[in-house]
Design an enzyme around this catalytic site. Structure first.
Site, short mmCIF file in Angstrom:
data_model
loop_
_atom_site.label_atom_id
_atom_site.label_comp_id
_atom_site.label_asym_id
_atom_site.label_seq_id
_atom_site.Cartn_x
_atom_site.Cartn_y
_atom_site.Cartn_z
N ASP A 193 0.83 -1.20 0.00
CA ASP A 193 0.00 0.00 0.00
C ASP A 193 0.87 1.25 0.00
O ASP A 193 0.36 2.37 -0.11
CB ASP A 193 -1.01 0.00 1.15
CG ASP A 193 -0.38 -0.14 2.52
OD1 ASP A 193 0.86 -0.13 2.61
OD2 ASP A 193 -1.14 -0.26 3.51
N GLU A 196 -1.38 -5.56 8.90
CA GLU A 196 -0.64 -4.88 9.95
C GLU A 196 -1.37 -4.99 11.29
O GLU A 196 -2.56 -4.69 11.39
CB GLU A 196 -0.49 -3.39 9.62
CG GLU A 196 0.27 -3.12 8.34
CD GLU A 196 0.40 -1.62 8.03
OE1 GLU A 196 0.91 -1.29 6.96
OE2 GLU A 196 -0.03 -0.79 8.87
N GLU A 227 9.21 -3.83 10.88
CA GLU A 227 9.61 -2.53 10.33
C GLU A 227 10.04 -1.58 11.44
O GLU A 227 9.32 -1.38 12.42
CB GLU A 227 8.47 -1.91 9.52
CG GLU A 227 8.84 -0.56 8.92
CD GLU A 227 7.85 -0.07 7.87
OE1 GLU A 227 8.05 1.05 7.38
OE2 GLU A 227 6.89 -0.81 7.54
#
Length: 264
Positions: free
Chosen positions: A45, A114, A181
């Site tokens: 995305d 996520e 991340e």
């Protein structure tokens, strides 16, 4: 060429062989990556920022992801192709399943979502229905408004323990890959060693099983802020194909990411 599969990455982890992955959004780059042997790609995305010009990933729709997934699949028919489920596309397990079906029909092999323990039921529902799931922890860009910006996550014992707990919960629910991340190297090492599934890092040091970069960062064509973990491989090589090969070689050897790309 033999298709790259989730089992291929599992074997890399078992053999302690690092692997490189990259974002892709169109036919031409997907074909170029595949031609050079870079066979794990993500339709992220992140396209909301890199392709559409938004200031976050939040405006991206499932239709956007499906469109770009189909384009990438045509360029790289044998790659392992991950696709993001965008913001609010998996607020409930049922919604996640419906939207995952859309991107899988477009050509994805796996969906990425996520979040931590709150996603356990969603991950179970998807995997029980033959939709492979990649988790994503640490800095999760869809939560930028809660984080108050793009900041390193998991610093401190409590925050680190929570991320490890989230990772174990996702794995137990059936997730087959995990992206970490912007977390400290020390935490990334703990999580990578604790999980049986492959862990892919971005801003998590060179201690994870694999690495991913947004292609625009790898080629130095990102507008605005350049993340600390990014490296412009095109500047060093002067040729896109050579840059791809250099990226893969540095990941596989552990040269990239270096200390200058890492957080503590």
């Amino acid at each position: 060429m033999k298709p790259t599969t989730i089992a291929s990455l599992q074997k890399c982890k078992q053999d302690k062989k690092r692997f490189a992955t990259i974002t892709a959004y169109d036919y031409s780059f997907a074909k170029l990556f595949a031609d050079e042997g870079l066979n794990v790609m993500l339709v992220g995305d992140s396209l909301g920022m890199t392709v559409q010009g938004h200031d976050s990933t939040l405006p991206v729709t499932v239709a956007d992801i499906a469109y770009h997934t189909a384009s990438v699949r045509r360029g790289a028919p044998n790659c392992l192709l991950l696709a993001d489920l965008p913001f609010m596309a998996y607020a409930t397990p049922e919604q996640a399943f419906e939207n995952a079906a859309t991107v899988m029909r477009a050509g994805a092999n796996m969906v990425k979502i996520e979040g931590g323990e709150w996603l356990v039921e969603t991950v179970k529902m998807l995997t029980e229905r033959a939709v492979p799931v990649c988790g994503h922890l640490g800095l999760t860009p869809q939560s930028v408004n809660i984080f108050g910006g793009y900041k390193v996550q998991g610093r401190g014992d409590e925050a680190g323990d929570q991320l490890l707990s989230d990772a174990l919960a996702l794995e137990a629910a059936g997730a087959q890959l995990l992206v970490l991340e912007c977390v400290p190297v020390e935490l990334a090492k703990r999580i990578t060693e604790a999980l049986a599934i492959p862990v892919i890092g971005i801003g998590a040091g060179n201690v994870t099983d694999g690495q991913i970069l947004v292609m625009h960062d790898a080629f130095g064509i990102t507008g605005g802020h350049i993340p600390k973990f990014a490296k412009n491989f095109l500047a060093e090589t002067g040729d896109i194909r050579a840059a791809v090969r250099q990226y893969m070689a540095e990941v596989e050897s552990g040269v990239y990411p270096g200390e200058e790309h890492s957080f503590h």
